[in-house]
Design an enzyme around this catalytic site. Structure first.
Site, PDB file in Angstrom:
ATOM      1  N   HIS A 195       5.046   9.668  17.646  1.00  0.00           N
ATOM      2  CA  HIS A 195       3.641  10.012  17.903  1.00  0.00           C
ATOM      3  C   HIS A 195       2.872   8.781  18.407  1.00  0.00           C
ATOM      4  O   HIS A 195       2.047   8.861  19.312  1.00  0.00           O
ATOM      5  CB  HIS A 195       3.054  10.502  16.582  1.00  0.00           C
ATOM      6  CG  HIS A 195       1.968  11.484  16.758  1.00  0.00           C
ATOM      7  ND1 HIS A 195       1.581  12.324  15.766  1.00  0.00           N
ATOM      8  CD2 HIS A 195       1.177  11.754  17.804  1.00  0.00           C
ATOM      9  CE1 HIS A 195       0.602  13.070  16.204  1.00  0.00           C
ATOM     10  NE2 HIS A 195       0.333  12.747  17.438  1.00  0.00           N
ATOM     11  N   ARG A 302       1.970  21.746  23.520  1.00  0.00           N
ATOM     12  CA  ARG A 302       2.744  21.681  22.274  1.00  0.00           C
ATOM     13  C   ARG A 302       1.912  22.271  21.133  1.00  0.00           C
ATOM     14  O   ARG A 302       1.171  21.547  20.464  1.00  0.00           O
ATOM     15  CB  ARG A 302       3.090  20.225  21.954  1.00  0.00           C
ATOM     16  CG  ARG A 302       4.119  19.584  22.885  1.00  0.00           C
ATOM     17  CD  ARG A 302       4.357  18.141  22.461  1.00  0.00           C
ATOM     18  NE  ARG A 302       5.595  17.597  22.959  1.00  0.00           N
ATOM     19  CZ  ARG A 302       5.676  16.754  23.996  1.00  0.00           C
ATOM     20  NH1 ARG A 302       4.594  16.390  24.637  1.00  0.00           N
ATOM     21  NH2 ARG A 302       6.846  16.275  24.372  1.00  0.00           N
ATOM     22  N   ARG A 338       3.838  26.637  24.690  1.00  0.00           N
ATOM     23  CA  ARG A 338       5.149  26.625  24.029  1.00  0.00           C
ATOM     24  C   ARG A 338       4.985  27.140  22.603  1.00  0.00           C
ATOM     25  O   ARG A 338       4.079  26.704  21.887  1.00  0.00           O
ATOM     26  CB  ARG A 338       5.707  25.205  23.999  1.00  0.00           C
ATOM     27  CG  ARG A 338       7.027  25.163  23.241  1.00  0.00           C
ATOM     28  CD  ARG A 338       7.708  23.849  23.350  1.00  0.00           C
ATOM     29  NE  ARG A 338       7.116  22.852  22.471  1.00  0.00           N
ATOM     30  CZ  ARG A 338       7.583  21.612  22.370  1.00  0.00           C
ATOM     31  NH1 ARG A 338       8.604  21.235  23.112  1.00  0.00           N
ATOM     32  NH2 ARG A 338       7.025  20.747  21.553  1.00  0.00           N
ATOM     33  N   GLU A 438      17.100  22.251  26.155  1.00  0.00           N
ATOM     34  CA  GLU A 438      17.089  20.940  25.503  1.00  0.00           C
ATOM     35  C   GLU A 438      18.293  20.743  24.587  1.00  0.00           C
ATOM     36  O   GLU A 438      18.395  19.744  23.893  1.00  0.00           O
ATOM     37  CB  GLU A 438      15.758  20.679  24.781  1.00  0.00           C
ATOM     38  CG  GLU A 438      15.139  21.859  24.110  1.00  0.00           C
ATOM     39  CD  GLU A 438      13.725  21.592  23.604  1.00  0.00           C
ATOM     40  OE1 GLU A 438      13.200  20.479  23.769  1.00  0.00           O
ATOM     41  OE2 GLU A 438      13.145  22.516  23.010  1.00  0.00           O
ATOM     42  N   ASN A 461      13.776  14.961  26.261  1.00  0.00           N
ATOM     43  CA  ASN A 461      13.723  14.181  25.015  1.00  0.00           C
ATOM     44  C   ASN A 461      14.808  14.671  24.060  1.00  0.00           C
ATOM     45  O   ASN A 461      15.553  13.886  23.472  1.00  0.00           O
ATOM     46  CB  ASN A 461      12.358  14.328  24.337  1.00  0.00           C
ATOM     47  CG  ASN A 461      11.214  13.982  25.263  1.00  0.00           C
ATOM     48  OD1 ASN A 461      11.418  13.309  26.258  1.00  0.00           O
ATOM     49  ND2 ASN A 461      10.018  14.439  24.964  1.00  0.00           N
ATOM     50  N   ASP A 462      14.871  15.994  23.923  1.00  0.00           N
ATOM     51  CA  ASP A 462      15.891  16.541  23.030  1.00  0.00           C
ATOM     52  C   ASP A 462      17.239  16.640  23.712  1.00  0.00           C
ATOM     53  O   ASP A 462      18.271  16.434  23.071  1.00  0.00           O
ATOM     54  CB  ASP A 462      15.453  17.912  22.506  1.00  0.00           C
ATOM     55  CG  ASP A 462      14.487  17.754  21.349  1.00  0.00           C
ATOM     56  OD1 ASP A 462      14.788  16.959  20.446  1.00  0.00           O
ATOM     57  OD2 ASP A 462      13.419  18.382  21.358  1.00  0.00           O
ATOM     58  N   ARG A 472      16.362  10.961  17.742  1.00  0.00           N
ATOM     59  CA  ARG A 472      15.256  10.380  18.521  1.00  0.00           C
ATOM     60  C   ARG A 472      14.228   9.649  17.670  1.00  0.00           C
ATOM     61  O   ARG A 472      13.395   8.925  18.203  1.00  0.00           O
ATOM     62  CB  ARG A 472      14.587  11.448  19.396  1.00  0.00           C
ATOM     63  CG  ARG A 472      13.996  12.589  18.644  1.00  0.00           C
ATOM     64  CD  ARG A 472      13.589  13.736  19.572  1.00  0.00           C
ATOM     65  NE  ARG A 472      12.218  13.622  20.042  1.00  0.00           N
ATOM     66  CZ  ARG A 472      11.580  14.570  20.703  1.00  0.00           C
ATOM     67  NH1 ARG A 472      12.194  15.710  20.980  1.00  0.00           N
ATOM     68  NH2 ARG A 472      10.350  14.418  21.091  1.00  0.00           N
ATOM     69  N   CYS A 509       9.842  18.894  31.466  1.00  0.00           N
ATOM     70  CA  CYS A 509       8.650  18.459  30.731  1.00  0.00           C
ATOM     71  C   CYS A 509       8.961  17.332  29.746  1.00  0.00           C
ATOM     72  O   CYS A 509       8.079  16.887  29.024  1.00  0.00           O
ATOM     73  CB  CYS A 509       7.982  19.637  30.038  1.00  0.00           C
ATOM     74  SG  CYS A 509       9.058  20.432  28.841  1.00  0.00           S
TER      75      CYS A 509
END
Ligand code: PEP
Ligand code: MG
Length: 578
Positions: A195, A302, A338, A438, A461-462, A472, A509
């Site tokens: 974050h 998100r 999402r 992902e 990212n995933d 991660r 994304c």
């Protein structure tokens, strides 16, 4: 000789400044006996520290600009509430009186007692609240021992232009330090997708995380160069290195200023291919930043942030109000909502205190959690469908991995459509439904998802986390995070090709889409829709405008055919220099 400390650059840009070390790591306190007649004074000293802590936090709260995401200000409010709670204000006083000990020791005993209680809690979300207790306790301890305060204790003058070096920073501290004018920060722990990292990127602040052991190597007041793009901190630099970095900094500043002219320009390549450039948002206020940057719409909203930092779950009406606020704020631009990606590191209040998974990222997360807990999911599906009556809304499902899961989700959405129809509630019956790719299994069977969905979006990212088996949020393995790994590139290519074959739009994304170093690579792979943090939008648009896809394709094919990291790096350099 100059000293180079490497870490993970989580934003780009260069900062040059003095080091300001923030002692945010554990504070050692020891026990001292207090004579009975001095207990009253010790209690008064403790109460004064609590008052000072409250004042500091209120000052932090007031100093945070209005544009700061609501969850960050809520975070500070939670700490302020803790400073009113008897567990931290009354219990230590009792301990001072009973044990005739110093305030620091009493507070430590109370902290340890609370930690034991939190440890026994089944609810993983509540267990994570111990971190908040620790932050508040550390603030009080620092006031008691008279040491340097965590963020919020320094004057703006001390911090303006400084490069903050800390063990770790919370998102709230990061927002405040930015407001106090720091030039950048370096933390020993943390990963690029935390974050705090996402916030630093949104704020456009040069930063490096996961450097390990920085504080032993860097002294307060040293002049250092932070090159976030390269993920390095340079100390003991020569005058000529400083000069060259100052020049690079000016050049970057100049080119960023020039990018403003691109706000209303279309994202079209030099050879005339139109690219959709969308923005990622977490909170309603991010929508303004996306519009200001000239985004074509929102490619990732998100929604799980609505469920975090609170003790209850937002009901259908609250979610609808939130989605409508965002849809209206976009004034006709499309939005991809999402469905909640909760679970793993994203805890929420009412997860029923289920057992703590051994591997949370591989457990009940995102769509898996939603299908297991339809009581939680149905109100969100209803709210998203209802919001679609008022604007161009798309729904996107995270973390799909199998046909069974996809079918179950689609059946549930169908069921909700019928329910709303039956009730006479308005919604867009043609609202597009897409899925995030992902998980490697989803990428490898992308054709299956392309056949059944209206659009796909690659969550790198995933996808990188699961392909390379690197957690991660675990900074000990972030050095392995590599968007250029041949396995990652081949999976991305498979998804794009599946979309092309079935004429289904494919977007990306994940953070990779917002890194201009990879823009040409992705264009050459056939990606024509990017969803990026608002702060990255113009830089990516600039690269798009300066690219001719037909010239990129041969080099990109060479990159995809290679499995040698050095060669891939060199080819990428050549691609970006075309
Ligand atoms: C991703 O995984 O790339 C993604 C965009 O989703 P998140 O970062 O929210 O998991
Ligand atoms: Mg994801």
């Amino acid at each position: 000789m100059s000293l180079t400390i490497s870490g993970i650059g989580i934003s780009r840009g260069i900062a040059i400044g003095r080091v300001h070390r923030l002692e945010t790591s554990t504070i050692e306190v020891s026990e001292t006996s207090i004579q009975k007649n001095l207990v009253k004074d010790e209690v008064a000293r403790f109460r004064r520290a609590i008052r000072t802590a409250r004042q500091q936090l209120k000052a932090v709260r007031n100093a945070i600009p209005e544009s700061t995401p609501a969850d960050i200000t809520e975070f500070i409010d939670t700490h302020l509430l803790m400073l009113e709670d008897s567990m931290l204000t009354v219990a230590p006083v009792e301990l001072i009186r009973q044990n005739l000990c110093n305030a620091e020791w009493a507070l430590k005993m109370q902290r340890d007692a609370l930690a034991r209680v939190f440890d026994e809690m089944d609810d993983p979300y509540l267990r994570t609240r111990m971190d908040d207790v620790d932050h508040v306790v550390a603030r009080i301890q620092r006031i008691l021992i008279g040491g340097s305060s965590p963020a919020g204790g320094q004057s703006d003058d001390q911090l303006r232009g400084a490069i903050v070096v800390a063990h770790d920073l919370t998102p709230a501290e990061t927002a405040l330090l930015h407001h106090q004018g720091i030039a950048g920060f370096v933390t020993e722990s943390g990963g690029p997708l935390s974050h705090t990292a996402i916030l630093a990127r949104s704020l456009g602040m040069p930063a490096i995380v996961g450097t390990h052991l920085t504080s032993h190597q860097i002294r307060d007041g040293d002049t250092v160069v932070l090159d976030a793009g390269r993920g390095v901190l340079l100390a003991d630099v020569t005058e000529s290195t400083l000069k060259s970095y100052r020049r690079k900094q000016r050049e970057r500043q100049k080119s960023l200023g020039e990018l403003d002219r691109l706000k209303s320009a279309p994202a079209v390549t030099g050879d005339g291919i139109s690219i959709r450039l969308l923005a990622n948002v977490e909170l309603e206020e991010d929508v303004r930043a996306a519009r200001r940057a000239g985004a074509d719409g929102i490619g990732l909203y998100r929604t799980e942030f609505l469920f975090m930092n609170r003790s209850d779950v937002p009901d259908e009406e609250e979610q609808l109000a939130q989605y409508l606020a965002v849809v209206r704020g976009l004034r006709g631009l499309p939005i991809t909502i999402r469905t909640m990606d909760l679970g793993a590191d994203k805890g929420y209040a009412a997860d029923g205190g289920e057992r703590l998974a051994t591997n949370p990222a591989l457990s009940l997360r995102a769509i898996r959690l939603c299908l297991r807990n339809t009581e939680l999911f149905r109100p969100q599906l209803r709210a998203i469908l209802r919001a679609s009556a008022e604007g161009p809304v798309r729904m996107m499902i995270p973390m799909l991995s199998s046909a069974g899961e996809l079918n179950e989700a689609l059946e549930l959405i169908d069921d909700i459509r019928q329910e709303l129809d039956h009730e006479g509630v308005a919604f867009d019956p043609d609202m597009p439904i897409g899925g995030m790719i992902e998980v490697p299994a989803a990428a490898l069977s992308a054709t299956l998802f392309a056949r059944k969905l209206d659009f796909l979006s690659i969550g790198t990212n995933d996808l990188i986390q699961y392909t390379l088996a690197i957690d991660r949020v675990d900074d000990s393995v972030t050095y392995l995070y590599d968007p250029l790994h041949p396995a990652v590139l081949r999976l991305i290519r498979m998804v794009i090709e599946a979309g092309q074959h079935y004429e289904v739009p494919v977007s990306m994304c994940g953070e990779m889409a917002g890194d201009p170093r990879y823009t040409r690579l992705l264009l050459g792979m056939g990606l024509d829709e990017f969803s990026v943090p608002p702060t990255a939008l113009l830089e990516v648009k600039d690269v798009i405008q300066r690219s001719h896809i037909c010239r990129l394709i041969p080099v990109v094919n060479d990159i995809l055919a290679s499995d040698d990291p050095a060669e891939i790096g060199a080819l990428l350099g050549a691609l970006n220099a075309l």
